[in-house]
Every structure is written in structure tokens, then in C-alpha cells.
Design a protein around this motif. Structure first.
Motif, PDB file in Angstrom:
ATOM      1  N   ARG A 266       0.660  -1.237  -0.060  1.00  0.00           N
ATOM      2  CA  ARG A 266       0.039   0.072  -0.020  1.00  0.00           C
ATOM      3  C   ARG A 266       0.896   1.117   0.031  1.00  0.00           C
ATOM      4  NH1 ARG A 266      -2.752  -0.452   5.975  1.00  0.00           N
ATOM      5  NH2 ARG A 266      -0.803  -0.067   7.195  1.00  0.00           N
TER       6      ARG A 266
ATOM      7  N   VAL B 113      -9.202   4.711  -5.666  1.00  0.00           N
ATOM      8  CA  VAL B 113      -9.331   4.227  -4.503  1.00  0.00           C
ATOM      9  C   VAL B 113     -10.585   3.191  -4.245  1.00  0.00           C
ATOM     10  CG1 VAL B 113      -8.694   6.504  -3.220  1.00  0.00           C
ATOM     11  CG2 VAL B 113     -11.099   6.243  -4.058  1.00  0.00           C
ATOM     12  N   GLU B 114     -11.310   3.089  -5.372  1.00  0.00           N
ATOM     13  CA  GLU B 114     -12.336   2.145  -5.297  1.00  0.00           C
ATOM     14  C   GLU B 114     -11.793   0.376  -5.178  1.00  0.00           C
ATOM     15  OE1 GLU B 114     -15.528   3.093  -4.896  1.00  0.00           O
ATOM     16  OE2 GLU B 114     -15.019   5.244  -5.369  1.00  0.00           O
ATOM     17  N   ASP B 115     -12.232  -0.237  -4.099  1.00  0.00           N
ATOM     18  CA  ASP B 115     -11.752  -1.602  -4.076  1.00  0.00           C
ATOM     19  C   ASP B 115     -11.568  -2.390  -5.495  1.00  0.00           C
ATOM     20  OD1 ASP B 115     -12.745  -1.011  -1.289  1.00  0.00           O
ATOM     21  OD2 ASP B 115     -12.309  -2.757  -0.724  1.00  0.00           O
TER      22      ASP B 115
ATOM     23  N   THR C 160      -9.028  -1.050  -7.795  1.00  0.00           N
ATOM     24  CA  THR C 160      -7.656  -1.339  -7.256  1.00  0.00           C
ATOM     25  C   THR C 160      -7.276  -2.855  -7.331  1.00  0.00           C
ATOM     26  OG1 THR C 160      -7.850   0.381  -5.511  1.00  0.00           O
ATOM     27  CG2 THR C 160      -6.188  -1.061  -5.289  1.00  0.00           C
TER      28      THR C 160
ATOM     29  N   THR D 201     -10.458   9.394  -7.904  1.00  0.00           N
ATOM     30  CA  THR D 201      -9.708   9.763  -6.922  1.00  0.00           C
ATOM     31  C   THR D 201      -8.389   8.664  -6.883  1.00  0.00           C
ATOM     32  OG1 THR D 201     -11.515  10.593  -5.815  1.00  0.00           O
ATOM     33  CG2 THR D 201      -9.399  10.182  -4.522  1.00  0.00           C
TER      34      THR D 201
ATOM     35  N   ILE E 272      -5.322   5.512  -1.542  1.00  0.00           N
ATOM     36  CA  ILE E 272      -6.124   4.244  -0.947  1.00  0.00           C
ATOM     37  C   ILE E 272      -6.910   5.230   0.222  1.00  0.00           C
ATOM     38  CG2 ILE E 272      -4.720   2.338  -1.296  1.00  0.00           C
ATOM     39  CD1 ILE E 272      -3.365   2.951   1.363  1.00  0.00           C
ATOM     40  N   ARG E 273      -8.140   4.771   0.617  1.00  0.00           N
ATOM     41  CA  ARG E 273      -8.915   5.072   1.462  1.00  0.00           C
ATOM     42  C   ARG E 273      -8.060   5.325   2.971  1.00  0.00           C
ATOM     43  NH1 ARG E 273     -12.305   2.033  -0.589  1.00  0.00           N
ATOM     44  NH2 ARG E 273     -12.184   0.314   1.037  1.00  0.00           N
ATOM     45  N   ASP E 274      -8.392   5.901   3.953  1.00  0.00           N
ATOM     46  CA  ASP E 274      -7.913   5.819   5.162  1.00  0.00           C
ATOM     47  C   ASP E 274      -6.424   6.582   5.403  1.00  0.00           C
ATOM     48  OD1 ASP E 274     -10.060   4.598   5.920  1.00  0.00           O
ATOM     49  OD2 ASP E 274      -9.223   2.754   5.848  1.00  0.00           O
ATOM     50  N   HIS E 275      -5.721   6.710   4.364  1.00  0.00           N
ATOM     51  CA  HIS E 275      -4.337   7.109   4.208  1.00  0.00           C
ATOM     52  C   HIS E 275      -4.114   8.162   3.232  1.00  0.00           C
ATOM     53  CE1 HIS E 275      -2.960   4.048   7.182  1.00  0.00           C
ATOM     54  NE2 HIS E 275      -3.635   3.195   6.470  1.00  0.00           N
ATOM     55  N   ARG E 276      -4.524   9.651   3.746  1.00  0.00           N
ATOM     56  CA  ARG E 276      -4.794  10.461   2.810  1.00  0.00           C
ATOM     57  C   ARG E 276      -4.053  11.821   3.137  1.00  0.00           C
ATOM     58  NH1 ARG E 276      -6.877   8.605  -1.373  1.00  0.00           N
ATOM     59  NH2 ARG E 276      -6.789  10.636  -2.515  1.00  0.00           N
TER      60      ARG E 276
ATOM     61  N   TYR F 234      -9.967  -3.805   0.790  1.00  0.00           N
ATOM     62  CA  TYR F 234      -8.891  -4.003  -0.346  1.00  0.00           C
ATOM     63  C   TYR F 234      -8.251  -5.597  -0.188  1.00  0.00           C
ATOM     64  CZ  TYR F 234      -8.633   1.151  -0.969  1.00  0.00           C
ATOM     65  OH  TYR F 234      -8.879   2.308  -1.350  1.00  0.00           O
TER      66      TYR F 234
END
Ligand SMILES: [Zn+2]
Length: 291
Positions: free
Chosen positions: A121, A207-209, A212, A242, A245-249, A272
Motif C-alpha cells: 500500500r 481508491v475503489e476496492d 484497485t 480519486t 487508498i482510503r484511510d491514508h490521505r 482491499y
């Protein structure tokens, strides 16, 4: 020819890296595909800092590198292509394709296994997508990749020339398909029957599972088509999607070197990876029994 190539392998790879880098950087400047969201000089300095660190780690841990393993295997007659010699051109094509398939399988693996996704990631957390994204990997993932490559070379027995061609090609295509470059849609459509194009690989950095977890190829596009992981375009379009990854921006966490190095060890893995998706809670037993 092999000893000459083996001796000059670092210089050959460095020259091709600098050449392709300069070409892609110029292309990004002249015809960018998307507007970048983070300051480019700062991002580049950190992404390239990671590249320098990885190069040092690899040279220190594995001074003989992949070519050294190929030369040792040839000397001892190890590996399929050393046991069953083919026409040199056929052996070269087969070796390059087989090594590319190994990289594809490894890429699927680092997305699926939660602990490995923690490492991978770092590559995906980049908030922008350009040629330097293609070179930023956590040192632990680089070491893991190298060990897998060594194992593949010992089983396959490719020549030193095949290994150098594969590594130069993979390095070049990684910078090409991570390029923030505009390519005529008609050219993209044709080219992606053979090679992974920037538009094809950008889907993988959404960012979409589900996006990705598609288009895992770095070089040849056939593996995703063959194994059913091919995705034509991102749902939101290349300009609307976008990246990251989600949660780490937070740019300080994901686009600065200390943050990138620490990222595998932070937080939990949600989404993910193969068994970490969030699903709605099951309905109560009474409700299910009524049916
Ligand atoms: Zn990936």
C-alpha cells in the motif's frame, strides 16, 4: 557476451533508467493527463529518495543481483531452460514472458494477503499518479520481490541477457504506464492489446476496492485478460477518479519519506485485502428462518 553484460549490468540499467525517466518527464510536462494535487518537487524528492534508498539496500544485500543468480544457474545447469535448451530467441521470449507472469502473480498476492498489502500500500498511497509512482515501493517489498525473482530464475534458468532485458523492460514499462501522460485514445486501445498503458494501469490506482483489485499487469497486458482481472476504464473517468487508498490521505504521511517507511506498520488493514472487506451485518436468525 554474458560476462560483459553481467559486469556492466548496473551501468546498463542506470543509463536506461535515466533515459526513459527524462523522456517520460518531458512527456508529462508537455501533455499531462491529469492535474497533480500535491506539490510536484516535494513529491518527486521523496519518491526518488525512496528509489535511491532501495537501490542501496539491494546492492548491499544482493551484490550479485538477479544476473548473478542467472549466471550461477547457467554454470551449474540449474533451471528448466538450462536443462532443456531451446533456440536462443525462443528461450529469450519465453523467459521474459514467464518472469512477467511471476511478477503478475506476485502483484496479485501482495494485494490479497493482508500482511503483504501493508507493504504494497506504500506504492498505492501516493496521492498523485506519475512516473515516480512507478518506482516507489517500500524497501521490504523490494527485498521480497528480489527473493521471488531469484527463486523464479533458479527454477526457470533464463540467460543473463534475458534477465537484463527483462529488468530493463520492466523498469521502462513501469515508468511508462505510471506516466501522467496523454496518449491518443485510439493508440491506447491498440497498444493495450500488448502492453499495459497509462490509462489501463491508472484504474489499478483508484481508491475503489474493485478497481484497485484489477489490472495487475506492469508490462504485458495479456495476464489480466487471461485471468479475468481486466478492467477497461474507471467508473468516474480518468479525470474524475480519486487516486490513492482510503484511510491514508495525509500528504505528510503518504508522500514524505519517513511516513512512507512507517506506513506498513500503521493502523489496521481494512478493505482491499482478500478477507478484510466490510459487509453489512447478517440479519437475525428469526428473520432468516421466516423465509
Ligand atoms: Zn498494486
Amino acid at each position: 557476451m554474458d560476462p560483459f553484460i553481467q559486469t556492466h549490468e548496473p551501468a546498463i540499467r542506470l543509463a536506461s533508467f535515466i533515459g526513459i525517466f527524462a523522456l517520460m518527464a518531458l512527456w508529462e510536462l508537455v501533455a499531462p493527463r491529469r492535474a497533480l494535487t500535491v506539490s510536484k518537487p516535494a513529491r518527486w524528492a521523496n519518491n526518488l529518495g525512496l528509489v535511491v534508498l532501495n537501490t542501496l539496500v539491494l546492492r548491499l544485500l544482493f551484490p550479485a543481483a538477479a544476473v548473478g543468480v542467472a549466471a550461477a544457474a547457467a554454470e551449474r545447469g540449474w533451471g528448466l531452460l538450462n536443462i532443456y535448451p531451446l533456440h536462443p530467441v525462443l528461450a529469450l521470449a519465453l523467459a521474459v514472458a514467464a518472469l512477467d507472469l511471476v511478477i503478475w502473480v506476485q502483484h496479485v498476492l501482495v494485494h490479497a494477503v493482508p500482511a503483504l498489502w501493508r507493504l504494497h500500500r506504500v506504492h498505492h498511497a501516493d496521492l498523485d499518479y506519475d512516473l515516480t509512482t512507478g518506482a516507489r515501493f517500500h524497501p521490504l517489498e523490494i527485498v521480497l520481490s528480489m527473493l521471488i525473482k531469484f527463486a523464479a530464475i533458479l527454477v526457470l534458468g533464463p540467460s543473463v541477457v534475458a534477465v537484463v532485458i527483462f529488468e530493463v523492460l520492466l523498469n521502462a514499462t513501469a515508468m511508462f504506464n505510471h506516466g501522467n501522460v496523454r496518449l491518443a485514445l485510439s493508440v491506447d486501445r491498440w497498444l493495450r492489446w500488448i502492453l499495459v498503458t497509462p490509462d489501463m494501469h491508472r484504474v489499478h490506482h483508484s481508491v475503489e476496492d474493485d478497481e484497485t483489485n484489477s489490472n495487475f499487469g506492469f508490462n504485458l497486458s495479456i495476464w489480466d485478460r487471461l485471468f479475468g482481472t481486466y478492467r477497461d476504464q474507471p467508473r468516474a473517468g480518468h479525470l474524475g477518479m480519486t487516486i490513492g487508498i482510503r484511510d491514508h490521505r495525509d500528504p505528510r504521511e503518504v508522500d514524505r519519506l519517513p511516513g512512507m517507511l512507517a506506513l506498513p506498520f500503521r493502523g489496521t488493514v481494512t478493505g482491499y485485502a482478500i478477507n478484510r472487506r466490510q459487509w453489512p451485518a447478517p440479519r437475525s436468525r428469526e428473520e432468516t428462518q421466516d423465509e
